[in-house]
Design a protein around this motif. Structure first.
Motif, PDB file in Angstrom:
ATOM      1  N   LEU A  35       0.862  -1.178   0.000  1.00 14.26           N
ATOM      2  CA  LEU A  35       0.000   0.000   0.000  1.00 14.26           C
ATOM      3  C   LEU A  35       0.897   1.227   0.000  1.00 14.26           C
ATOM      4  N   VAL A  36       0.801   1.999  -1.068  1.00 11.93           N
ATOM      5  CA  VAL A  36       1.661   3.161  -1.253  1.00 11.93           C
ATOM      6  C   VAL A  36       0.799   4.368  -1.575  1.00 11.93           C
ATOM      7  N   MET A  37       1.172   5.507  -1.009  1.00 11.41           N
ATOM      8  CA  MET A  37       0.494   6.775  -1.318  1.00 11.41           C
ATOM      9  C   MET A  37       1.411   7.610  -2.202  1.00 11.41           C
ATOM     10  N   VAL A  38       0.821   8.197  -3.224  1.00  8.42           N
ATOM     11  CA  VAL A  38       1.538   9.094  -4.123  1.00  8.42           C
ATOM     12  C   VAL A  38       0.813  10.425  -4.091  1.00  8.42           C
ATOM     13  N   MET A  39       1.556  11.490  -3.820  1.00  7.31           N
ATOM     14  CA  MET A  39       0.964  12.816  -3.790  1.00  7.31           C
ATOM     15  C   MET A  39       1.657  13.699  -4.813  1.00  7.31           C
ATOM     16  N   LYS A  40       0.869  14.451  -5.573  1.00  4.89           N
ATOM     17  CA  LYS A  40       1.409  15.354  -6.576  1.00  4.89           C
ATOM     18  C   LYS A  40       0.897  16.748  -6.245  1.00  4.89           C
TER      19      LYS A  40
END
Length: 150
Positions: free
Chosen positions: A46-51
């Motif tokens: 489970l990975v979060m990516v924020m842009k």
């Protein structure tokens, strides 16, 4: 046969869930925990990516999340492995519009293990597998509602 530590694994799927406006919270975590406790799925990664608004990427493993969202996912993150490669994550992250976040979820379909074992014992061979696109499911749901079903 897919095995990990000598154990037959169920099919593995991934989801990418977008949160426009970087409005990521921990509201999904309780249901993921519930699905794991019932033996339906096992969260693998489970990975979060924020842009941000300028397109700068920040990638955070769930076990390293902070604040309320981190607290919500902490239980799930205890048992995750890092299956997504940095290249996988970056390729997926590039599809995100600026000022948005995404959760990348990799999970095993634990419910299918006994069925898979039965197929193996019967010398059966899986010849195809697929997933109906979400748009088709939405159309079917609309059709059922229009007929007074579901």
């Amino acid at each position: 046969m897919t095995e990990k530590h000598g154990k037959v694994m169920g099919p593995v799927d991934y989801l990418m869930i977008r949160f426009p406006g970087n409005k990521f919270t921990g509201k999904i975590a309780p249901e993921l925990n519930n699905l794991e406790k019932k033996g339906i799925i096992r969260v693998i990664d489970l990975v979060m990516v924020m842009k941000d608004a300028r397109g700068k990427l920040m990638i955070v493993e769930a076990k390293n999340l902070e604040g309320d969202a981190g607290a919500a996912y902490r239980e799930l993150a205890k048992h995750t492995d890092e299956w997504f490669s940095e290249g996988d994550i970056e390729a997926i992250a590039m599809t995100l519009p600026n000022n948005s976040s995404a959760g990348l979820l990799l999970f095993e379909n634990v419910w299918a293990i006994k069925f898979k074992e039965a197929l193996l014992e019967a010398d059966a061979e899986l010849i195809d597998m697929g997933r109906i696109p979400p748009e088709s499911i939405a159309n079917a749901e609309k059709h059922l509602l229009a007929k007074g079903g579901a």
